[in-house]
Design a protein around this motif. Structure first.
Motif, PDB file in Angstrom:
ATOM      1  N   SER A  93      58.501   6.817  -5.720  1.00 30.85           N
ATOM      2  CA  SER A  93      59.565   7.821  -5.860  1.00 30.85           C
ATOM      3  C   SER A  93      60.144   8.127  -4.493  1.00 30.85           C
ATOM      4  O   SER A  93      59.396   8.288  -3.516  1.00 30.85           O
ATOM      5  N   TRP A  94      61.469   8.210  -4.441  1.00 34.94           N
ATOM      6  CA  TRP A  94      62.155   8.619  -3.216  1.00 34.94           C
ATOM      7  C   TRP A  94      62.867   9.933  -3.488  1.00 34.94           C
ATOM      8  O   TRP A  94      63.574  10.086  -4.490  1.00 34.94           O
ATOM      9  N   THR A 126      68.437  14.642  -4.999  1.00 35.89           N
ATOM     10  CA  THR A 126      68.212  13.561  -5.952  1.00 35.89           C
ATOM     11  C   THR A 126      66.787  13.044  -5.838  1.00 35.89           C
ATOM     12  O   THR A 126      66.169  13.083  -4.767  1.00 35.89           O
ATOM     13  N   THR A 141      64.611   9.489  -7.166  1.00 37.93           N
ATOM     14  CA  THR A 141      64.685   8.166  -7.788  1.00 37.93           C
ATOM     15  C   THR A 141      63.269   7.654  -8.006  1.00 37.93           C
ATOM     16  O   THR A 141      62.465   7.625  -7.069  1.00 37.93           O
ATOM     17  N   ASN A 142      62.974   7.265  -9.251  1.00 40.01           N
ATOM     18  CA  ASN A 142      61.634   6.817  -9.619  1.00 40.01           C
ATOM     19  C   ASN A 142      61.653   5.359 -10.066  1.00 40.01           C
ATOM     20  O   ASN A 142      62.637   4.875 -10.622  1.00 40.01           O
ATOM     21  N   HIS A 143      60.544   4.683  -9.823  1.00 40.72           N
ATOM     22  CA  HIS A 143      60.372   3.325 -10.321  1.00 40.72           C
ATOM     23  C   HIS A 143      58.883   3.099 -10.524  1.00 40.72           C
ATOM     24  O   HIS A 143      58.053   3.766  -9.887  1.00 40.72           O
ATOM     25  N   PHE A 160      63.445  -1.436  -6.653  1.00 39.93           N
ATOM     26  CA  PHE A 160      63.673   0.005  -6.616  1.00 39.93           C
ATOM     27  C   PHE A 160      65.165   0.325  -6.572  1.00 39.93           C
ATOM     28  O   PHE A 160      65.938  -0.347  -5.886  1.00 39.93           O
ATOM     29  N   ALA A 161      65.565   1.364  -7.299  1.00 43.57           N
ATOM     30  CA  ALA A 161      66.956   1.839  -7.331  1.00 43.57           C
ATOM     31  C   ALA A 161      67.925   0.714  -7.688  1.00 43.57           C
ATOM     32  O   ALA A 161      68.881   0.439  -6.962  1.00 43.57           O
ATOM     33  N   ASN A 162      67.620   0.055  -8.818  1.00 47.87           N
ATOM     34  CA  ASN A 162      68.503  -1.016  -9.325  1.00 47.87           C
ATOM     35  C   ASN A 162      68.705  -2.133  -8.317  1.00 47.87           C
ATOM     36  O   ASN A 162      69.808  -2.691  -8.190  1.00 47.87           O
ATOM     37  N   LYS A 167      68.176  -2.014  -4.923  1.00 46.51           N
ATOM     38  CA  LYS A 167      68.337  -1.658  -3.504  1.00 46.51           C
ATOM     39  C   LYS A 167      67.098  -2.024  -2.707  1.00 46.51           C
ATOM     40  O   LYS A 167      67.167  -2.496  -1.577  1.00 46.51           O
ATOM     41  N   ARG A 180      61.802  16.306 -10.126  1.00 47.77           N
ATOM     42  CA  ARG A 180      61.458  14.900 -10.383  1.00 47.77           C
ATOM     43  C   ARG A 180      60.871  14.823 -11.789  1.00 47.77           C
ATOM     44  O   ARG A 180      59.665  14.733 -11.976  1.00 47.77           O
ATOM     45  N   GLN A 194      59.957  13.182 -15.288  1.00 50.60           N
ATOM     46  CA  GLN A 194      59.637  11.840 -15.769  1.00 50.60           C
ATOM     47  C   GLN A 194      58.836  11.961 -17.053  1.00 50.60           C
ATOM     48  O   GLN A 194      57.882  12.743 -17.134  1.00 50.60           O
TER      49      GLN A 194
END
Length: 339
Positions: free
Chosen positions: A73-74, A81, A83-85, A134-136, A138, A291, A293
């Motif tokens: 996670s960022w 924002t 962003t999770n993966h 991560f992030a599509n 990135k 965050r 999820q």
């Protein structure tokens, strides 16, 4: 009552806690082979969260019996924002071989292109992440070093009511200064020990199927002094000890019970408030990012609201002195599990 544990094995020959209570070091020895419950009920994880006033990183390696999980996670506190993966490892049931101690044993896990490693070295810990998707696409890559000087931590052994073989053995190590670089896409972020601090959540145990927990944590500098706290409740029988503890200059200050006063509606919609029954912890929490999820696999479901923001308030130490906290980065969460 706050009972302090002694040294020895965690479980007896029947797979039950030898002693319940708290400590400030790893006094009890965890041995997965001593557990008498089924493998699907065993939950083990290492979770690191490293925060600065501007951004943060969270890394998870978990073996929850039915499935394992690698998570990245960022957190961008300026852009608000998260962003999770992640990647799922079906039917892990101990195959991930997570260490029996928070003080030794390395973790190196890979699922597909996602790689995480948590390694012990003299004086600290080295965290490495390689997540090209991560992030599509990135990508998230980098390495952080966490200093771990000689300091206290929160340790608690908690039973579950009416389930003799269920327990939770948890360690939280706050206030670890972090240094290193993390690259997200084309941008590189520098973590420096003057402003970046990590917490480790190390958990091992046998859990009941349906439960909810509340957890809050923060680490940083208050007037130049290393300061942090761990607060939480919501599962198990905490009559022997709570998990609430302050850390100042590496020393622990035990609190009794802390209550989370969450806003009605969305958890990031208004100030949270925290109070303790011993009047030693009074804090407001201004949310910045939720965050959120949810993993829903039918019979298995986890839903978490981990809200990042700024803590402000006052605490009273064991000697009666007071510290004032202003805009300390941290998080508070509500997690609901059927697992």
């Amino acid at each position: 009552m706050q009972h302090r544990m002694g040294v020895g094995p965690l479980l007896d020959a029947r797979g039950r806690l030898v002693e319940r209570g708290y400590a400030t070091s790893e006094v009890r020895t965890y041995d997965r082979s001593a557990i008498k419950a089924g493998a699907l009920r065993i939950k083990e994880w290492d979770y690191y969260c490293i925060l600065t006033p501007r951004f943060g990183l969270a890394l998870t390696v978990a073996d929850n019996g039915y499935l394992g999980f690698l998570g990245t996670s960022w957190l961008d506190l300026e852009q608000k924002t998260a962003t999770n993966h992640g990647a799922i490892i079906p039917w892990s049931m101990g195959k991930m071989k997570l260490p029996a101690s928070a003080d030794s044993g390395d973790i190196s896990q890979r699922k597909g292109d996602l790689e995480l490693s948590f390694r012990h070295e003299a004086g600290g810990r080295r965290l490495t992440v390689n997540d090209p998707a991560f992030a599509n696409g990135k990508g998230l890559h980098g390495e952080l070093w966490l200093d771990q000087p000689d300091m206290d931590r929160m340790v608690v052994a908690t039973p579950f009511p009416n389930v003799p073989k269920a327990f939770y053995y948890n360690q939280k190590i706050n206030c670890m200064p972090a240094r290193g670089k993390i690259t997200l896409g084309e941008e590189t972020y520098q973590f420096s020990p003057e402003s970046a601090f990590a917490v480790l959540d190390w958990g091992r145990g046998v859990w009941t199927y349906n439960n909810t927990w509340y957890w809050g944590s923060a680490s940083g500098l208050v007037k130049g002094r290393p300061f942090g706290f761990n607060i939480g409740y919501g599962f198990g029988d905490t009559s022997a000890a709570s998990e609430n503890m302050l850390f100042v200059d590496g020393k622990a200050h035990k609190l009794d019970h802390v209550t989370f006063h969450m806003p009605e509606g969305a958890p990031d919609s208004a100030l949270w408030k925290f109070t303790s029954n011993d009047n030693r912890f009074e804090m407001d929490f201004a949310p910045i990012i939720n965050r959120h999820q949810t993993t829903d696999l039918g019979i298995l479901k986890t839903a978490q609201d981990q809200v990042f923001g700024l803590f402000s308030g006052r605490v009273i130490l064991d000697d009666g002195s007071q510290m004032t906290v202003k805009d300390l980065p941290g998080f508070a969460e509500e997690v609901r599990n059927r697992w």
